[in-house]
Design an enzyme around this catalytic site. Structure first.
Site, short mmCIF file in Angstrom:
data_model
loop_
_atom_site.label_atom_id
_atom_site.label_comp_id
_atom_site.label_asym_id
_atom_site.label_seq_id
_atom_site.Cartn_x
_atom_site.Cartn_y
_atom_site.Cartn_z
N SER A 273 0.80 -1.22 0.00
CA SER A 273 0.00 0.00 0.00
C SER A 273 0.83 1.27 0.00
CB SER A 273 -0.94 0.00 1.20
OG SER A 273 -0.24 -0.28 2.39
N HIS B 217 -5.53 -3.67 -1.94
CA HIS B 217 -5.38 -2.61 -2.94
C HIS B 217 -5.49 -3.12 -4.37
CE1 HIS B 217 -4.35 0.73 -0.31
NE2 HIS B 217 -3.79 -0.18 0.45
N LYS C 11 -12.07 -0.30 -0.77
CA LYS C 11 -11.19 0.43 -1.68
C LYS C 11 -11.79 0.45 -3.08
CE LYS C 11 -7.58 0.29 1.59
NZ LYS C 11 -6.69 -0.52 2.36
C1 PLP Z 1 -6.71 -0.74 3.82
C2 PLP Z 1 -6.06 -2.04 4.05
C3 PLP Z 1 -6.62 -2.99 4.90
C4 PLP Z 1 -7.80 -2.66 5.77
O1 PLP Z 1 -8.98 -2.59 5.05
P1 PLP Z 1 -10.22 -1.79 5.67
O2 PLP Z 1 -11.39 -2.34 4.97
O3 PLP Z 1 -9.98 -0.36 5.39
O4 PLP Z 1 -10.23 -2.08 7.13
C5 PLP Z 1 -6.04 -4.23 4.99
N1 PLP Z 1 -4.93 -4.53 4.29
C6 PLP Z 1 -4.33 -3.63 3.48
C7 PLP Z 1 -3.12 -4.02 2.73
C8 PLP Z 1 -4.88 -2.36 3.35
O5 PLP Z 1 -4.28 -1.46 2.59
#
Ligand code: PLP
Length: 389
Positions: free
Chosen positions: A180, A208, A239
């Protein structure tokens, strides 16, 4: 009153190290331009990669589900919280991912913590990439398993650790599929081979990458042709799907086990029906509108090439997440402020989110960005260089 005084000192210490973070309030929906703090800025800070969070079809699906099932789910899934919208979403997710079954969680964070702690415990060993997301790190810590952190993407070091680490009950390799903060991919084909060779489980967090990478939008494992080697797929609905919540996909017996062992699933209230319905509609749009991810990735390739031509270091990025590596927290903040003055929202990312001395700007591209918007960003980056950032 005095019992909490230490917090003032901790906050002052953050100030002294330029690590105090602003909390911006956005007005209106996620879009290519967002209103924050009374100003409208071009938004390069959103994970709404496919511009589905405010798609009218997604919103309509949420409204319909709210009328049919109400808003709050009222209970955890195992009590009476799992409604039809959640059941349909889980079936649809499994079909999309080509897996036997899927389970939705209150968040992607909860999906990682829940699945990792359900798969490994005392007497087990987890092998975790050094740049894994905080939710994976927290899952490892909560599991009480031994945790071996291997250097980012370093399969030869991982192979050594696996070769040395016999005698555990079970072993689990965990990694982000698409990282990320750097926008680079895990070496999933090689990780799959190591998992098979050393009889370990492989969990990949596609947070992502779901909806963005691979011809079918299934993520980094699809892109790298490693899907068959991945035992546990974790993803988020928050996302590219533009909704909220997380999920795990895999064989039916894995999902059945998670229902009995993943505590964030068992002890949180189920996802609201409007959120499930919105995510399901977004999933269908991802299937039927591949041009969204194709355009996004073509724009990302263009932007990376142009930034490199201007002399910026975009690190190992090969995706819609593009860092501009700057080093010190102060330099990243100065750059972000100067871009904001030019009407662009590009966040500075500092420790503890990234390691010391690797502070950066982080550009998140979206399908909503036009080529004119990318040109504005490139112009602004050129002027940053001219001002000596
Ligand atoms: C954003 C993210 C999460 C968490 O997801 P949410 O639905 O926002 O809690 C988990 N793993 C990675 C790699 C992320 O970037």
């Amino acid at each position: 009153m005095h019992a909490l005084d230490w917090i003032h000192r901790e906050l002052e210490a953050l100030d002294a190290r330029q690590l105090r973070r602003p909390l911006r309030t956005r007005s209106g929906p996620q879009a290519a331009a967002v209103a924050v703090g009374g100003r409208t800025l071009l938004n390069f800070a959103s994970n709404d990669y496919l511009a589905l969070a405010s798609d009218p079809r997604v919103i309509e699906a949420a409204c319909r589900a709210a009328h049919a099932e109400g808003l709050g789910a009222g209970a955890s899934p195992l009590i009476t919280g799992r409604g039809e919208a959640a059941a349909h979403l889980e079936a649809r997710l499994a079909q999309f991912e080509g897996c036997q079954a899927a389970l939705v969680f209150p968040s992607g964070y909860a999906a990682n913590v829940g699945s990792i702690t359900a798969l490994a415990g005392e007497g087990d060993c987890i092998y975790s990439d050094a740049l894994n997301h905080a939710s994976i790190i927290d899952g490892c810590r909560l599991s009480r398993a031994k945790v071996q952190v291997y250097p980012h993407g370093d399969c030869s070091r991982l192979a050594e650790l696996l070769a040395q680490g016999r005698g555990y009950r079970r072993r689990l390799i965990v990694t982000d599929g698409l990282f990320s903060m750097d926008g680079d991919l895990a070496p999933l084909a090689e990780l799959g081979r190591l998992a098979a060779e050393y009889d370990a489980m492989l969990l990949v967090d596609e947070a992502h990458a779901t909806g963005v990478l691979g011809a079918g939008g299934r993520g980094a494992a699809e892109l790298l042709q490693a899907e068959a080697a991945v035992h546990v797929r974790v993803g988020t609905l928050s996302k590219a799907l533009g909704a909220a919540g997380g999920f795990v996909c895999g064989p039916a017996h894995l999902i059945e086990w998670l229902r009995h062992a993943a505590r964030p699933y068992m002890f949180s209230t189920a996802l609201p029906a409007p959120v499930c319905a919105a995510a399901q509609t977004a999933l269908e749009l991802i299937e039927h509108e591949p041009h969204r991810r194709q355009t996004l990735l073509a724009h990302a390739d263009h932007l990376r090439r142009e930034l490199a031509a201007q002399g910026w270091n975009t690190g190992p990025s090969s995706s819609q997440i593009i860092p501009i590596l700057l080093g010190s927290a102060q330099r990243a903040i100065d750059a972000s402020c100067q871009l904001a003055e030019q009407g662009l929202l590009v966040p500075a990312i500092r420790p503890p989110t990234v390691p010391q001395d690797s502070s950066r700007l982080r550009i998140s591209l979206s399908f909503a960005h036009t080529t004119e918007m990318l040109a504005r960003l490139l112009d602004a980056c050129r002027s940053l260089a001219a001002r000596g950032i």
